[in-house]
Design an enzyme around this catalytic site. Structure first.
Site, PDB file in Angstrom:
ATOM      1  N   HIS A 131       0.816  -1.220   0.000  1.00  0.00           N
ATOM      2  CA  HIS A 131       0.000   0.000   0.000  1.00  0.00           C
ATOM      3  C   HIS A 131       0.845   1.263   0.000  1.00  0.00           C
ATOM      4  CE1 HIS A 131      -3.730  -2.275   1.772  1.00  0.00           C
ATOM      5  NE2 HIS A 131      -3.516  -2.543   0.505  1.00  0.00           N
ATOM      6  N   THR A 202      -4.346  -7.726  11.097  1.00  0.00           N
ATOM      7  CA  THR A 202      -5.193  -7.109  10.085  1.00  0.00           C
ATOM      8  C   THR A 202      -6.616  -7.616  10.242  1.00  0.00           C
ATOM      9  OG1 THR A 202      -5.563  -6.728   7.708  1.00  0.00           O
ATOM     10  CG2 THR A 202      -4.564  -8.835   8.330  1.00  0.00           C
TER      11      THR A 202
END
Ligand code: BV8
Length: 260
Positions: A131, A202
């Site tokens: 990301h 996550t």
């Protein structure tokens, strides 16, 4: 192949799954914001998370940047300065993953959704920041990537092409293609039965990262969720290890490195 010695100090079902591993198995690890929480960085979707402070539609999409570049730059400038706080350091979870890469006999690929630099600072080297990276700026004209520790604004000059006002945070926003997806896909496809996929910290809300576990499982890998608590996607994994990452990740790495 005789059964491997059971790793110590893990829940029985997890130890049973780890017993399937070869000592030179390939390991793919996916991390999210939870691994950096005990380093002092906020997660996104916890009660005190980033998306409780600001709407992602206002700061983490190309449309937001086109609408109000100063707001978006200000959002990432504040996070970049927070990351530079000397109190923000890699925690035992980051260090344990770097140790696993150094000492495990097989390949260890670390894919992080995080844009902080804590895995890099802990010494992980086979590392993919899918990301993007908070400490880099990207020129939207020439594509140049540049280390960036200060604030970014439309008055800054691209060190490569010299244009002013074309630098953006090197961040993958919603609606943009994550980075290195070919390499990640190849690694997942190359997984063999009894390799290992570990998801750490996550919530499994964001795709395509949230889909990696299904790809690993389809390849026959052992899949383990390591998180503060079981996520909505816990059923996608063979097993789980729950608690603060600074405790669970070193324990898991110790158990893995006991497999000889
Ligand atoms: C894409 C920016 C396609 C960086 C991020 C419409 C259009 C296009 C795509 C979509 C669309 N609608 C939906 C999508 C897909 C979208 C998506 O998944 N949306 C979700 C919200 C439904 N995905 C995308 O847009 C992706 N791109 O699909 O492109 C495409 C195809 C072709 C051509 C072009 C494009 C892009 C995704 C990347 C977006 N950028 N952020 C930044 O600002 O940081 S995502 C954002 O969420 C962060 O990067 C973060 O890493 C990521 C995941 O969050 P987590 O890390 O999981 O954090 P979270 O807070 O959720 O969870 C933390 C966990 O830690 C919790 O479970 C908690 O319990 C745990 N925890 C807390 N403390 C601890 C702990 N665990 C252990 N120890 C502790 N102490």
């Amino acid at each position: 192949m005789s059964p491997l010695p059971a790793p110590a100090s893990l829940p029985d079902d997890l130890a049973r799954h780890l017993r399937r591993l070869r000592p030179d198995a390939a390991i793919i690890i996916l991390t999210g914001a939870g691994i950096s929480r005990e380093s002092g960085l906020h997660t996104f979707r916890d009660a005190d998370g980033i998306w409780a402070q600001v709407r992602l539609e206002d700061v983490a999409t190309p449309g937001a940047f086109a609408r109000d570049p100063d707001k978006v730059q200000g959002f990432y400038n504040a996070r970049r300065q927070a990351l530079l706080d000397p109190a923000v350091q890699p925690n035992p979870a980051h260090h344990a993953l770097a140790r696993l890469e150094r000492e495990w006999q097989g390949p260890v690929l670390l894919v992080t959704q995080n844009v902080d630099d804590l895995h890099d600072r802990a010494g992980s080297t086979d590392l993919i920041a899918m990301h993007g990276e908070l400490m880099k700026a990207r020129c939207t004209e020439c594509g140049g990537l540049h280390p960036w520790t200060g604030d970014l604004s439309d008055t800054d000059t691209c060190p490569a092409c010299g244009r002013v006002g074309y630098l953006r945070p090197h961040i993958v926003w919603f609606g943009e293609m994550p980075l290195f997806m070919d390499r990640i896909g190849d690694a997942l496809e190359a997984m063999e039965p009894n390799d290992l996929f570990i998801s750490i910290g996550t919530s499994g809300n964001v795709y395509p990262a949230a889909g990696f576990v299904a790809e690993a499982r389809a390849a026959g890998a052992v899949t383990v969720e390591v998180n503060l608590e079981a996520t909505d996607g816990a059923h996608l994994f063979h097993s789980g290890l729950y608690g603060p990452a600074s405790q669970t990740v070193p324990a898991l790495v110790d158990a893995l490195l006991a497999i000889r």
